[in-house]
Design a protein around this motif. Sequence first.
Motif, short mmCIF file in Angstrom:
data_model
loop_
_atom_site.label_atom_id
_atom_site.label_comp_id
_atom_site.label_asym_id
_atom_site.label_seq_id
_atom_site.Cartn_x
_atom_site.Cartn_y
_atom_site.Cartn_z
N LEU A 1 0.84 -1.21 0.00
CA LEU A 1 0.00 0.00 0.00
C LEU A 1 0.87 1.25 0.00
CD1 LEU A 1 -2.95 1.00 0.07
CD2 LEU A 1 -2.75 1.09 2.58
N SER A 2 2.01 1.19 0.66
CA SER A 2 2.92 2.34 0.71
C SER A 2 3.56 2.62 -0.65
CB SER A 2 4.00 2.10 1.76
OG SER A 2 4.74 0.93 1.44
N VAL B 1 -5.59 5.97 -3.67
CA VAL B 1 -6.36 5.68 -2.46
C VAL B 1 -7.44 6.74 -2.25
CG1 VAL B 1 -6.23 5.37 0.03
CG2 VAL B 1 -4.40 4.49 -1.43
N TYR C 1 -13.51 4.08 6.56
CA TYR C 1 -12.82 3.99 7.84
C TYR C 1 -13.78 4.05 9.03
CZ TYR C 1 -8.31 4.38 5.51
OH TYR C 1 -7.20 4.13 4.72
N SER D 1 -6.86 -5.45 9.11
CA SER D 1 -6.91 -4.00 9.28
C SER D 1 -7.41 -3.34 8.00
CB SER D 1 -5.51 -3.47 9.63
OG SER D 1 -4.65 -3.62 8.50
N LYS D 2 -7.77 -2.07 8.11
CA LYS D 2 -8.25 -1.34 6.93
C LYS D 2 -7.16 -1.24 5.85
CE LYS D 2 -12.46 -0.15 8.25
NZ LYS D 2 -13.67 -0.51 7.50
N ASP D 3 -5.93 -1.03 6.26
CA ASP D 3 -4.85 -0.93 5.27
C ASP D 3 -4.63 -2.26 4.55
OD1 ASP D 3 -4.50 1.69 5.88
OD2 ASP D 3 -2.60 1.46 6.95
N GLU D 4 -4.74 -3.36 5.28
CA GLU D 4 -4.60 -4.66 4.64
C GLU D 4 -5.72 -4.91 3.64
OE1 GLU D 4 -2.35 -7.39 8.03
OE2 GLU D 4 -4.50 -6.97 8.24
N GLU E 1 -5.00 -2.70 0.57
CA GLU E 1 -3.88 -3.25 -0.22
C GLU E 1 -4.33 -4.46 -1.03
OE1 GLU E 1 0.03 -5.76 0.91
OE2 GLU E 1 0.01 -3.72 1.75
#
Length: 826
Positions: A89-90, A97, A109, A174-177, A180
């Motif tokens: 994601l980074s 995004v 979120y 998690s939201k980031d996972e 991604e």
Amino acid sequence: MRLDSIKTFIASRLSLIRQHLRRPTRREVVLAVAAIPALVLLYILLLIPFTPGISDIRKAKSEQPAQVLSADGKEIAVYRWANRDWVKLSEISPNVVDALIATEDHRFYQHHGLDWRRTASAALHTFSGDRQGGSTLTQQLARNRYPDEIGRAPTLTRKLKEAITALKIEALYSKDEILETYLNTVPFLYNAFGIEMAARTYFDKSADKLDVLEAATLIGMLKGNSYYNPVLNPERALDRRNTVLAQMVKRGKLDPARFETLKKRPLRIDFERQIEAPGPAPHFAQQLRKWLITWADRNDYNLYTDGLVIHTTIDSRLQTMATQALTRQGNQLQSIANAAWAPRAGWSESRGLVQAFVRETPEFRAAVAGGQSEEDALKRLMADRPFMQALREQKTRVQAGFMAMDPTTGEIKAWVGSRDFTVDAFDHVAQARRQPGSTFKPFVYGAAFARGQSPDETFIDQPVEIKLAGGEIWRPTDESPPTGRALSLRDGLVYSKNTITAQLVQTIGADRVAQLARAMGVRDSKLEAVPSLALGTSPVTLKEMVSAYGTIANGGQYLAPTMVTRIEDQQGNVLAQFRDPSPQRALSTSANETLVDVMRDVIDRGTGTAIRTRFGIRADVAGKTGTTQDNADGWFILMHPQLVAGAWVGFNDSRVTLRSDYWGQGAHSALPIVGDFYQRALRARIIDPRVRFAESNEKTWYSAITDQIKGWYQKLFGAGKKEDAAPVPRPAPRRPALPETDNDALPPASASAAIADGGMALDPGEVVEATPPSSSASAPAAPAAPTAPAIPASAPSVPVVSPVPPVAPSVAGEPAQSDAAPATAH
């Protein structure tokens, strides 16, 4: 009486129920209302076991494609499920995004998988006739990752499964996972999966370099990839991109003033389809994939995700040599074809054929289907210069195939299916079936030797007529007229004499020849058991022919060609080990040794002498050339005790040829590929030049005496001997005397009458001219040709080259014959 009482009881109970429904009590109303959510909850609980497990929604990140290795450990292919490159994601531009969340799920979120407000709003709009989607990004991810388990039908059950799976995902990740995974698995057309491949495909840059316009374009596609395809539908894609930008303004992700500037800019697509590199052996890998999919399914493995390591039989060094040899010769022949089929040469001279090409195109069929007459459509397309140029280039592109295998193990060592896999993925080794011409003749002579006939046995070189089952007469001929002299079976094969081969097949029978060919390796293609089979009229694959010649090189024992030695997992544990196939006796040892010895002479003094004279190969080798009618197919197969290799050269459309009897024959088109390959393999010591074909020592103390007696017997009675198995073919009526010709146009005849170019003797059993044609300005002239080595004085003489009378065209694999009857029984 009992039945009446039951009916009365049921009627009374139904009457009581109707009374309660008309005037329900308050308690009954409460229970009925409470039952509805209870039933829904019960249904949901029952559905949970039928929703997918989500132990790892990022499984695509951990998926390991199968790796294919050569015998010497080099990677030759990777089998991926999809064209995807996972990025963190980074490593994705923040613009992507922001555009995604603002457009698809602005409360991403805040919710836990289900956005009840959005779901209710979508339901109200749908009931009012304006259908809207209410799925969150998590629900979309659930649907994308588990389409089979959740289902695709727009039903309540599918929506409930989707919601349950989304709640599971939110509980574990998690939201980031989740973001991604979503961005790395979503499809973007053109076999591009994930944001990284989409960025490369549409903008030729990585995902971290996407600006806000590019990000909005790609996110806009998610509503409907095909409908908002920026390549095919740029106007719709532009409108959708601006809609995404407006949503970003609405959600505070883009300045309104900047939006007014950005929305006026064009798309600026830099499209390039992302294609994986084909690898060093793409046709081999393609054929191998088909077999591996079946193996993996049968053994409960996934070829694309389980990290299998497949060890193949391919030798990367030999594969490189084969590819280079085929490319070099293919390019040289292409220059000849370009000249022969130039717009003002062969292309314009073959107007009828060109019109047939045009009529077979999709453009012609579409024009006729659209209402144009065939004449108008043909005229319009013939006048379309870009269309005609593309058609000419497609039809006149020289193609070739090459395969090499170890005859002692059956292992395939090199496989080149075409000149360029990216241009023509059709496999000319295993898929293309072409007539083999004179390369099929060893099966005829092998069958004869198996019956005990000697290579020194003679037939008269005379016109031949063979009556076929339908009453037709088959009259095979050679490039030069018959001489009426006795010719041995050895020289019949060495110089590829059709008249001798035709007489031989009649004595042994076409059924026996077909049976032997199948036993030796021609096992997939249908063989017509008719006399013309002896001259190679039944189409076969190059793989079959090389396999059959491998049987000859292996002492008459057939070994099925193999592609894999073992399969391992990622840790190196052997999952499957493949032993060498069991040999099957196809030809007796003595008959096979005789056949090998005769085929040595093809290389030493026959049609394959260029192997010695041009390529300087001194190893113990044997082989055979082959050419079919009008030089549509050129073949050459060479055998060494450690390696057998063969090549085919021609065009995808057999109506197209090199328009040269010189360049079109196998000794000049296919032989250089094989010769170049062997020359390099010998120099690299991949095969040993000192190794010789095995010869059994079956002779006893009295063998010399019996051989001498047999020789005397054949000299005394062989010439007048009649075969009991079949009658000797009767001579055809004599042709009328030929008109005088300019003999200066012909080269002087040697004792063998073999015409050579740099040692490449012409094949009298193939349709050739005595010299390269000088009448065609398009075909380059052949270099000056020295005379081929003469046959020893003890051998019967071969007919000298003389003018060929005008005759009708022949079937493939045979010279021209009389108009009186078809050439074959087909």
